[in-house]
Scaffold this motif. Structure first.
Motif, PDB file in Angstrom:
ATOM      1  N   ARG A  82      -7.072  -3.602  13.426  1.00 57.19           N
ATOM      2  CA  ARG A  82      -8.745  -4.026  12.391  1.00 57.19           C
ATOM      3  C   ARG A  82      -7.910  -5.020  11.512  1.00 57.19           C
ATOM      4  NH1 ARG A  82     -13.700  -2.003  13.825  1.00 57.19           N
ATOM      5  NH2 ARG A  82     -14.686  -3.268  12.333  1.00 57.19           N
ATOM      6  N   TYR A  83      -8.283  -6.737  11.389  1.00 53.57           N
ATOM      7  CA  TYR A  83      -8.145  -7.090  10.263  1.00 53.57           C
ATOM      8  C   TYR A  83      -8.955  -7.573   9.278  1.00 53.57           C
ATOM      9  CZ  TYR A  83      -3.851  -7.670  13.583  1.00 53.57           C
ATOM     10  OH  TYR A  83      -2.892  -7.212  14.168  1.00 53.57           O
ATOM     11  N   ASP A  84      -8.675  -7.286   8.424  1.00 54.58           N
ATOM     12  CA  ASP A  84     -10.081  -8.301   7.092  1.00 54.58           C
ATOM     13  C   ASP A  84      -9.908  -8.601   5.746  1.00 54.58           C
ATOM     14  OD1 ASP A  84     -12.170  -5.426   7.938  1.00 54.58           O
ATOM     15  OD2 ASP A  84     -10.170  -4.266   6.920  1.00 54.58           O
ATOM     16  N   LYS A  85     -10.859 -10.149   6.244  1.00 54.27           N
ATOM     17  CA  LYS A  85     -10.438 -10.733   5.390  1.00 54.27           C
ATOM     18  C   LYS A  85     -11.117 -10.400   3.664  1.00 54.27           C
ATOM     19  CE  LYS A  85     -11.548 -14.930   5.901  1.00 54.27           C
ATOM     20  NZ  LYS A  85     -13.060 -16.695   6.397  1.00 54.27           N
ATOM     21  N   ALA A 140     -12.653 -12.860   1.679  1.00 52.16           N
ATOM     22  CA  ALA A 140     -13.668 -13.510   1.754  1.00 52.16           C
ATOM     23  C   ALA A 140     -14.050 -14.438   2.623  1.00 52.16           C
ATOM     24  CB  ALA A 140     -13.859 -14.096   0.041  1.00 52.16           C
ATOM     25  N   ALA A 141     -15.241 -14.371   2.682  1.00 50.73           N
ATOM     26  CA  ALA A 141     -15.756 -15.056   4.232  1.00 50.73           C
ATOM     27  C   ALA A 141     -15.764 -16.559   3.818  1.00 50.73           C
ATOM     28  CB  ALA A 141     -17.255 -14.635   3.887  1.00 50.73           C
ATOM     29  N   ALA A 142     -15.560 -17.183   3.116  1.00 52.65           N
ATOM     30  CA  ALA A 142     -15.486 -17.809   1.820  1.00 52.65           C
ATOM     31  C   ALA A 142     -13.804 -18.611   1.871  1.00 52.65           C
ATOM     32  CB  ALA A 142     -16.049 -18.838   0.952  1.00 52.65           C
ATOM     33  N   LEU A 143     -13.151 -17.741   2.235  1.00 50.23           N
ATOM     34  CA  LEU A 143     -11.669 -18.581   2.174  1.00 50.23           C
ATOM     35  C   LEU A 143     -11.032 -17.930   3.607  1.00 50.23           C
ATOM     36  CD1 LEU A 143     -10.610 -16.230  -0.971  1.00 50.23           C
ATOM     37  CD2 LEU A 143     -11.632 -18.464  -0.647  1.00 50.23           C
ATOM     38  N   PRO A 144      -9.666 -19.101   4.325  1.00 49.12           N
ATOM     39  CA  PRO A 144      -9.873 -18.822   5.424  1.00 49.12           C
ATOM     40  C   PRO A 144      -8.605 -17.270   5.363  1.00 49.12           C
ATOM     41  CG  PRO A 144      -8.631 -20.487   4.246  1.00 49.12           C
ATOM     42  CD  PRO A 144      -9.095 -19.866   3.434  1.00 49.12           C
ATOM     43  N   ALA A 145      -8.683 -16.958   6.251  1.00 50.73           N
ATOM     44  CA  ALA A 145      -7.710 -15.900   6.899  1.00 50.73           C
ATOM     45  C   ALA A 145      -6.723 -15.873   6.365  1.00 50.73           C
ATOM     46  CB  ALA A 145      -7.838 -15.818   7.593  1.00 50.73           C
ATOM     47  N   PRO A 146      -5.525 -15.374   5.417  1.00 48.18           N
ATOM     48  CA  PRO A 146      -4.252 -15.926   5.389  1.00 48.18           C
ATOM     49  C   PRO A 146      -3.136 -16.273   6.370  1.00 48.18           C
ATOM     50  CG  PRO A 146      -5.327 -14.254   4.249  1.00 48.18           C
ATOM     51  CD  PRO A 146      -6.169 -14.223   5.511  1.00 48.18           C
ATOM     52  N   ASP A 147      -1.797 -16.762   5.936  1.00 49.58           N
ATOM     53  CA  ASP A 147      -1.327 -16.920   7.404  1.00 49.58           C
ATOM     54  C   ASP A 147      -0.746 -15.901   7.488  1.00 49.58           C
ATOM     55  OD1 ASP A 147      -1.587 -19.189   6.996  1.00 49.58           O
ATOM     56  OD2 ASP A 147      -0.572 -20.615   5.552  1.00 49.58           O
ATOM     57  N   GLU A 148      -0.685 -15.067   6.590  1.00 44.20           N
ATOM     58  CA  GLU A 148       0.477 -14.015   7.010  1.00 44.20           C
ATOM     59  C   GLU A 148      -0.730 -13.057   8.035  1.00 44.20           C
ATOM     60  OE1 GLU A 148      -0.114 -14.468   3.482  1.00 44.20           O
ATOM     61  OE2 GLU A 148       1.488 -15.597   3.310  1.00 44.20           O
ATOM     62  N   LEU A 150      -2.508 -14.449  10.346  1.00 47.38           N
ATOM     63  CA  LEU A 150      -2.842 -14.445  11.249  1.00 47.38           C
ATOM     64  C   LEU A 150      -1.496 -14.782  12.054  1.00 47.38           C
ATOM     65  CD1 LEU A 150      -5.052 -18.319  10.527  1.00 47.38           C
ATOM     66  CD2 LEU A 150      -6.058 -15.769  11.562  1.00 47.38           C
ATOM     67  N   GLU A 151      -0.684 -14.790  11.542  1.00 47.81           N
ATOM     68  CA  GLU A 151       1.075 -14.706  11.961  1.00 47.81           C
ATOM     69  C   GLU A 151       1.430 -13.422  12.982  1.00 47.81           C
ATOM     70  OE1 GLU A 151       3.874 -15.727   8.521  1.00 47.81           O
ATOM     71  OE2 GLU A 151       3.007 -17.860   9.664  1.00 47.81           O
ATOM     72  N   ALA A 152       0.896 -12.562  11.665  1.00 43.35           N
ATOM     73  CA  ALA A 152       0.999 -10.510  12.553  1.00 43.35           C
ATOM     74  C   ALA A 152      -0.495  -9.962  13.495  1.00 43.35           C
ATOM     75  CB  ALA A 152      -0.040  -9.783  10.870  1.00 43.35           C
ATOM     76  N   ALA A 188      -0.942 -12.737  15.329  1.00 41.27           N
ATOM     77  CA  ALA A 188       0.041 -13.914  16.331  1.00 41.27           C
ATOM     78  C   ALA A 188       0.778 -12.755  17.313  1.00 41.27           C
ATOM     79  CB  ALA A 188      -0.079 -14.986  16.568  1.00 41.27           C
ATOM     80  N   ARG A 189       1.234 -11.610  16.492  1.00 43.75           N
ATOM     81  CA  ARG A 189       2.673 -11.030  16.629  1.00 43.75           C
ATOM     82  C   ARG A 189       1.933  -9.750  17.319  1.00 43.75           C
ATOM     83  NH1 ARG A 189       4.310 -12.107  11.428  1.00 43.75           N
ATOM     84  NH2 ARG A 189       3.380  -9.290  11.421  1.00 43.75           N
ATOM     85  N   GLU A 190       0.692  -9.359  16.733  1.00 44.65           N
ATOM     86  CA  GLU A 190       0.497  -7.650  17.584  1.00 44.65           C
ATOM     87  C   GLU A 190      -0.702  -7.613  18.464  1.00 44.65           C
ATOM     88  OE1 GLU A 190       1.263  -6.062  13.299  1.00 44.65           O
ATOM     89  OE2 GLU A 190      -0.962  -6.271  13.456  1.00 44.65           O
ATOM     90  N   CYS A 191      -1.164  -9.290  18.667  1.00 45.23           N
ATOM     91  CA  CYS A 191      -2.619  -8.824  19.497  1.00 45.23           C
ATOM     92  C   CYS A 191      -2.237  -9.537  20.586  1.00 45.23           C
ATOM     93  CB  CYS A 191      -3.299  -9.288  18.686  1.00 45.23           C
ATOM     94  SG  CYS A 191      -3.524  -8.075  17.937  1.00 45.23           S
ATOM     95  N   ASP A 192      -2.752  -9.755  22.176  1.00 49.38           N
ATOM     96  CA  ASP A 192      -3.305 -10.221  22.921  1.00 49.38           C
ATOM     97  C   ASP A 192      -4.267 -11.706  23.322  1.00 49.38           C
ATOM     98  OD1 ASP A 192      -0.447  -9.322  24.324  1.00 49.38           O
ATOM     99  OD2 ASP A 192      -1.717  -7.949  24.940  1.00 49.38           O
ATOM    100  N   VAL A 193      -5.084 -10.746  22.086  1.00 51.88           N
ATOM    101  CA  VAL A 193      -6.351 -11.263  22.010  1.00 51.88           C
ATOM    102  C   VAL A 193      -6.700 -10.534  20.661  1.00 51.88           C
ATOM    103  CG1 VAL A 193      -8.628 -11.113  22.848  1.00 51.88           C
ATOM    104  CG2 VAL A 193      -6.793 -11.126  24.233  1.00 51.88           C
ATOM    105  N   VAL A 194      -7.665 -11.645  20.480  1.00 49.35           N
ATOM    106  CA  VAL A 194      -8.298 -11.662  18.754  1.00 49.35           C
ATOM    107  C   VAL A 194      -9.809 -12.052  18.731  1.00 49.35           C
ATOM    108  CG1 VAL A 194      -8.310 -12.092  15.731  1.00 49.35           C
ATOM    109  CG2 VAL A 194      -5.891 -11.502  17.291  1.00 49.35           C
ATOM    110  N   ILE A 195     -10.643 -10.946  18.297  1.00 49.17           N
ATOM    111  CA  ILE A 195     -12.035 -11.445  18.635  1.00 49.17           C
ATOM    112  C   ILE A 195     -12.173 -11.243  16.858  1.00 49.17           C
ATOM    113  CG2 ILE A 195     -14.943 -10.395  19.025  1.00 49.17           C
ATOM    114  CD1 ILE A 195     -12.788  -8.796  21.055  1.00 49.17           C
ATOM    115  N   ASN A 196     -13.011 -12.796  16.380  1.00 50.20           N
ATOM    116  CA  ASN A 196     -13.327 -12.992  15.031  1.00 50.20           C
ATOM    117  C   ASN A 196     -14.856 -12.992  15.221  1.00 50.20           C
ATOM    118  OD1 ASN A 196     -13.462 -14.114  12.553  1.00 50.20           O
ATOM    119  ND2 ASN A 196     -13.280 -16.520  12.747  1.00 50.20           N
TER     120      ASN A 196
END
Length: 64
Positions: free
Chosen positions: A33-36, A38-46, A48-50, A52-60
């Motif tokens: 699980r990843y939690d942003k 605030a909805a109005a802000l983009p997901a932090p690069d860190e 997203l990078e995590a 991409a490294r840890e998952c085959d698929v991400v559901i937003n």
């Protein structure tokens, strides 16, 4: 599989149900699980990078 919560009020229950279905009906053994903050802000690069490294698929999840 990663589940990204955009922090809107309905997203957590929606993703909880998605997680339940992925595990019970599709045999998914690992959900991350990843939690942003605030909805109005983009997901932090860190984050997203995590994902991409840890998952085959991400559901937003986006739910009001």
């Amino acid at each position: 599989i990663g589940l990204l919560n955009n922090s809107k009020s309905g997203t957590r229950p929606f993703l909880d149900r998605v997680e339940e279905l992925l595990q019970s009906e599709h045999g998914v053994s690992r959900i991350i699980r990843y939690d942003k903050n605030a909805a109005a802000l983009p997901a932090p690069d860190e984050m997203l990078e995590a994902a991409a490294r840890e998952c085959d698929v991400v559901i937003n999840g986006i739910a009001d």
